[in-house]
Design an enzyme around this catalytic site. Structure first.
Site, PDB file in Angstrom:
ATOM      1  N   ILE A   1       1.294  -1.389  -0.164  1.00 35.59           N
ATOM      2  CA  ILE A   1       0.000  -0.168   0.265  1.00 35.59           C
ATOM      3  C   ILE A   1       0.638   1.100  -0.357  1.00 35.59           C
ATOM      4  O   ILE A   1       0.477   2.315  -0.048  1.00 35.59           O
ATOM      5  CB  ILE A   1      -0.889  -0.202   1.501  1.00 35.59           C
ATOM      6  CG1 ILE A   1      -2.132   0.844   1.354  1.00 35.59           C
ATOM      7  CG2 ILE A   1      -0.421   0.417   2.475  1.00 35.59           C
ATOM      8  CD1 ILE A   1      -3.132   0.498   2.285  1.00 35.59           C
TER       9      ILE A   1
ATOM     10  N   HIS B   1       6.252 -11.944   5.442  1.00 39.00           N
ATOM     11  CA  HIS B   1       6.174 -11.520   3.837  1.00 39.00           C
ATOM     12  C   HIS B   1       7.471 -11.512   3.123  1.00 39.00           C
ATOM     13  O   HIS B   1       8.483 -11.194   4.050  1.00 39.00           O
ATOM     14  CB  HIS B   1       5.182  -9.935   4.321  1.00 39.00           C
ATOM     15  CG  HIS B   1       5.904  -9.112   4.836  1.00 39.00           C
ATOM     16  ND1 HIS B   1       5.252  -9.546   6.045  1.00 39.00           N
ATOM     17  CD2 HIS B   1       6.460  -7.718   4.932  1.00 39.00           C
ATOM     18  CE1 HIS B   1       6.005  -8.086   6.930  1.00 39.00           C
ATOM     19  NE2 HIS B   1       6.461  -7.117   6.217  1.00 39.00           N
TER      20      HIS B   1
ATOM     21  N   HIS C   1       9.239  -8.599   0.562  1.00 35.12           N
ATOM     22  CA  HIS C   1       8.700  -7.447  -0.605  1.00 35.12           C
ATOM     23  C   HIS C   1       9.356  -7.473  -1.421  1.00 35.12           C
ATOM     24  O   HIS C   1      10.812  -7.893  -2.089  1.00 35.12           O
ATOM     25  CB  HIS C   1       9.583  -6.561  -0.095  1.00 35.12           C
ATOM     26  CG  HIS C   1       9.010  -5.848   1.211  1.00 35.12           C
ATOM     27  ND1 HIS C   1       8.225  -4.805   2.072  1.00 35.12           N
ATOM     28  CD2 HIS C   1       8.964  -6.423   2.470  1.00 35.12           C
ATOM     29  CE1 HIS C   1       7.910  -4.678   2.485  1.00 35.12           C
ATOM     30  NE2 HIS C   1       7.614  -5.696   3.348  1.00 35.12           N
TER      31      HIS C   1
HETATM   32  P1  AMP Z   1       7.625  -4.375   7.253  1.00 31.10           P
HETATM   33  O1  AMP Z   1       6.788  -5.535   7.976  1.00 31.10           O
HETATM   34  O2  AMP Z   1       8.229  -3.526   8.055  1.00 31.10           O
HETATM   35  O3  AMP Z   1       7.720  -5.421   6.314  1.00 31.10           O
HETATM   36  O4  AMP Z   1       5.799  -3.835   6.966  1.00 31.10           O
HETATM   37  C1  AMP Z   1       4.844  -3.988   6.444  1.00 31.10           C
HETATM   38  C2  AMP Z   1       4.883  -3.719   4.634  1.00 31.10           C
HETATM   39  O5  AMP Z   1       3.100  -3.764   4.828  1.00 31.10           O
HETATM   40  C3  AMP Z   1       5.128  -2.226   4.538  1.00 31.10           C
HETATM   41  O6  AMP Z   1       5.579  -1.883   3.156  1.00 31.10           O
HETATM   42  C4  AMP Z   1       3.141  -1.603   4.487  1.00 31.10           C
HETATM   43  O7  AMP Z   1       3.568  -1.035   3.568  1.00 31.10           O
HETATM   44  C5  AMP Z   1       2.487  -3.080   3.954  1.00 31.10           C
HETATM   45  N1  AMP Z   1       1.232  -2.720   4.254  1.00 31.10           N
HETATM   46  C6  AMP Z   1       0.740  -2.500   5.788  1.00 31.10           C
HETATM   47  N2  AMP Z   1      -0.817  -2.642   5.632  1.00 31.10           N
HETATM   48  C7  AMP Z   1      -0.829  -2.731   4.839  1.00 31.10           C
HETATM   49  C8  AMP Z   1      -1.903  -3.547   3.870  1.00 31.10           C
HETATM   50  N3  AMP Z   1      -2.790  -3.194   4.207  1.00 31.10           N
HETATM   51  N4  AMP Z   1      -1.903  -3.513   2.556  1.00 31.10           N
HETATM   52  C9  AMP Z   1      -0.648  -3.544   1.671  1.00 31.10           C
HETATM   53  N5  AMP Z   1       0.392  -3.178   2.035  1.00 31.10           N
HETATM   54  C10 AMP Z   1       0.121  -2.783   3.517  1.00 31.10           C
END
Ligand code: AMP
Ligand code: ZN
Length: 140
Positions: free
Chosen positions: A31, A99, A101
Protein backbone atom coordinates in the site's frame (compact mmCIF):
# COMPACT_ATOMS: atom_id res chain seq x y z
CA UNK A 1 -12.22 -12.16 13.03
CA UNK A 2 -8.43 -12.12 12.95
CA UNK A 3 -6.69 -8.94 14.04
CA UNK A 4 -3.76 -9.68 11.71
CA UNK A 5 -4.13 -7.46 8.63
CA UNK A 6 -2.42 -9.95 6.30
CA UNK A 7 -4.61 -12.83 7.56
CA UNK A 8 -7.60 -10.62 6.81
CA UNK A 9 -6.30 -9.89 3.31
CA UNK A 10 -5.61 -13.60 2.73
CA UNK A 11 -9.19 -14.51 3.73
CA UNK A 12 -10.77 -11.69 1.71
CA UNK A 13 -11.93 -9.79 4.82
CA UNK A 14 -9.71 -6.80 4.01
CA UNK A 15 -9.09 -5.28 0.59
CA UNK A 16 -5.89 -5.62 -1.42
CA UNK A 17 -4.81 -5.30 -5.02
CA UNK A 18 -4.09 -8.97 -5.53
CA UNK A 19 -1.70 -10.08 -8.29
CA UNK A 20 -1.34 -13.84 -8.11
CA UNK A 21 -1.96 -16.79 -5.85
CA UNK A 22 -1.17 -20.44 -5.36
CA UNK A 23 -3.02 -22.74 -2.95
CA UNK A 24 -0.90 -21.51 0.00
CA UNK A 25 0.57 -18.17 -1.12
CA UNK A 26 -0.77 -14.74 -2.13
CA UNK A 27 0.95 -11.78 -3.84
CA UNK A 28 -0.52 -8.27 -3.60
CA UNK A 29 0.65 -4.68 -3.98
CA UNK A 30 2.22 -2.94 -0.98
CA UNK A 31 0.00 0.00 0.00
CA UNK A 32 3.03 2.31 0.45
CA UNK A 33 5.42 1.34 -2.33
CA UNK A 34 9.13 2.10 -2.56
CA UNK A 35 8.48 2.12 -6.31
CA UNK A 36 5.28 1.40 -8.23
CA UNK A 37 4.72 -2.35 -8.40
CA UNK A 38 6.31 -3.03 -4.97
CA UNK A 39 4.70 -6.35 -4.05
CA UNK A 40 4.30 -8.42 -0.90
CA UNK A 41 4.29 -12.21 -1.04
CA UNK A 42 2.67 -13.88 1.99
CA UNK A 43 1.70 -17.34 3.15
CA UNK A 44 -2.10 -17.53 3.43
CA UNK A 45 -1.81 -19.16 6.85
CA UNK A 46 -0.39 -17.11 9.69
CA UNK A 47 3.33 -17.48 10.44
CA UNK A 48 5.14 -14.68 12.20
CA UNK A 49 8.46 -14.74 10.37
CA UNK A 50 10.44 -16.84 7.91
CA UNK A 51 11.96 -18.73 10.84
CA UNK A 52 8.50 -20.16 11.53
CA UNK A 53 7.71 -21.24 7.96
CA UNK A 54 7.74 -24.89 6.88
CA UNK A 55 10.36 -25.45 4.16
CA UNK A 56 7.82 -26.25 1.44
CA UNK A 57 5.85 -23.08 2.11
CA UNK A 58 9.04 -20.98 2.07
CA UNK A 59 9.87 -22.56 -1.30
CA UNK A 60 6.39 -21.76 -2.65
CA UNK A 61 6.78 -18.12 -1.54
CA UNK A 62 10.13 -17.92 -3.32
CA UNK A 63 8.59 -19.31 -6.50
CA UNK A 64 5.79 -16.72 -6.41
CA UNK A 65 8.27 -13.92 -5.64
CA UNK A 66 10.27 -14.88 -8.72
CA UNK A 67 7.16 -14.91 -10.92
CA UNK A 68 6.27 -11.44 -9.65
CA UNK A 69 9.83 -10.24 -10.32
CA UNK A 70 9.61 -11.44 -13.90
CA UNK A 71 6.33 -9.54 -14.37
CA UNK A 72 7.89 -6.39 -12.88
CA UNK A 73 10.73 -6.65 -15.39
CA UNK A 74 8.57 -7.22 -18.43
CA UNK A 75 5.62 -4.97 -17.55
CA UNK A 76 7.10 -2.12 -15.46
CA UNK A 77 10.56 -2.37 -17.06
CA UNK A 78 12.33 -2.87 -13.74
CA UNK A 79 16.07 -2.74 -14.33
CA UNK A 80 16.73 -4.66 -11.09
CA UNK A 81 14.79 -6.32 -8.28
CA UNK A 82 15.41 -6.19 -4.54
CA UNK A 83 13.99 -8.98 -2.41
CA UNK A 84 13.61 -7.93 1.20
CA UNK A 85 12.25 -9.46 4.35
CA UNK A 86 12.09 -7.91 7.78
CA UNK A 87 12.05 -10.59 10.46
CA UNK A 88 11.64 -9.36 14.04
CA UNK A 89 11.23 -5.90 15.52
CA UNK A 90 14.98 -5.21 15.49
CA UNK A 91 14.93 -5.87 11.74
CA UNK A 92 12.13 -3.37 11.21
CA UNK A 93 9.22 -5.81 10.97
CA UNK A 94 5.96 -3.94 11.49
CA UNK A 95 3.42 -6.51 10.32
CA UNK A 96 4.11 -9.76 12.16
CA UNK A 97 2.84 -12.04 9.41
CA UNK A 98 5.76 -13.23 7.26
CA UNK A 99 6.10 -11.41 3.93
CA UNK A 100 8.69 -11.01 1.20
CA UNK A 101 9.03 -7.55 -0.34
CA UNK A 102 9.59 -7.70 -4.12
CA UNK A 103 10.78 -4.23 -5.11
CA UNK A 104 11.35 -3.10 -8.70
CA UNK A 105 14.49 -0.97 -9.03
CA UNK A 106 15.62 1.64 -11.52
CA UNK A 107 18.92 3.41 -11.96
CA UNK A 108 18.99 6.59 -9.85
CA UNK A 109 15.72 5.80 -8.04
CA UNK A 110 17.35 7.07 -4.85
CA UNK A 111 16.80 3.99 -2.68
CA UNK A 112 19.69 3.59 -0.24
CA UNK A 113 20.68 0.09 0.78
CA UNK A 114 22.29 -0.93 4.07
CA UNK A 115 25.38 0.89 5.33
CA UNK A 116 28.24 -1.62 5.72
CA UNK A 117 31.20 -1.84 8.11
CA UNK A 118 34.53 -3.60 8.44
CA UNK A 119 35.30 -6.38 10.94
CA UNK A 120 37.87 -5.68 13.64
CA UNK A 121 41.04 -7.72 13.07
CA UNK A 122 40.43 -11.43 13.67
CA UNK A 123 36.69 -11.10 14.28
CA UNK A 124 35.61 -12.31 10.84
CA UNK A 125 37.31 -15.68 11.41
CA UNK A 126 35.81 -15.94 14.95
CA UNK A 127 32.29 -15.20 13.81
CA UNK A 128 32.69 -17.61 10.89
CA UNK A 129 33.79 -20.36 13.30
CA UNK A 130 30.84 -19.72 15.68
CA UNK A 131 28.32 -19.85 12.87
CA UNK A 132 29.90 -22.91 11.20
CA UNK A 133 29.56 -24.80 14.51
CA UNK A 134 25.91 -23.75 14.87
CA UNK A 135 25.14 -24.79 11.31
CA UNK A 136 26.94 -28.11 11.66
CA UNK A 137 24.86 -28.75 14.82
CA UNK A 138 21.70 -28.20 12.81
CA UNK A 139 22.88 -30.63 10.16
CA UNK A 140 22.90 -27.79 7.61
P1 AMP B 1 7.41 -4.62 7.35
O1 AMP B 1 6.66 -5.43 8.39
O2 AMP B 1 8.38 -3.62 7.96
O3 AMP B 1 8.10 -5.48 6.33
O4 AMP B 1 6.38 -3.69 6.58
C1 AMP B 1 5.06 -4.05 6.33
C2 AMP B 1 4.68 -3.60 4.95
O5 AMP B 1 3.31 -3.88 4.78
C3 AMP B 1 4.88 -2.10 4.66
O6 AMP B 1 5.65 -1.96 3.47
C4 AMP B 1 3.46 -1.58 4.49
O7 AMP B 1 3.36 -0.54 3.54
C5 AMP B 1 2.72 -2.83 4.06
N1 AMP B 1 1.30 -2.83 4.40
C6 AMP B 1 0.75 -2.65 5.62
N2 AMP B 1 -0.59 -2.76 5.58
C7 AMP B 1 -0.91 -3.03 4.28
C8 AMP B 1 -2.14 -3.26 3.59
N3 AMP B 1 -3.32 -3.22 4.22
N4 AMP B 1 -2.08 -3.52 2.26
C9 AMP B 1 -0.90 -3.55 1.62
N5 AMP B 1 0.30 -3.35 2.22
C10 AMP B 1 0.30 -3.09 3.54
ZN1 ZN C 1 -1.57 -13.21 9.92
Amino acid sequence: MSTCIFCRIASGQAPAVSLAETPRVLAFLDIAPVNYGHTLVIPKEHHESFLDLPDDLWLEMGQVARRVAQALRTTLFARGINLGMNNGDAAGQVVFHAHIHVIPRYLSDGLMLFPQHNYLAGDMEKVGEQLRRALAGQGA
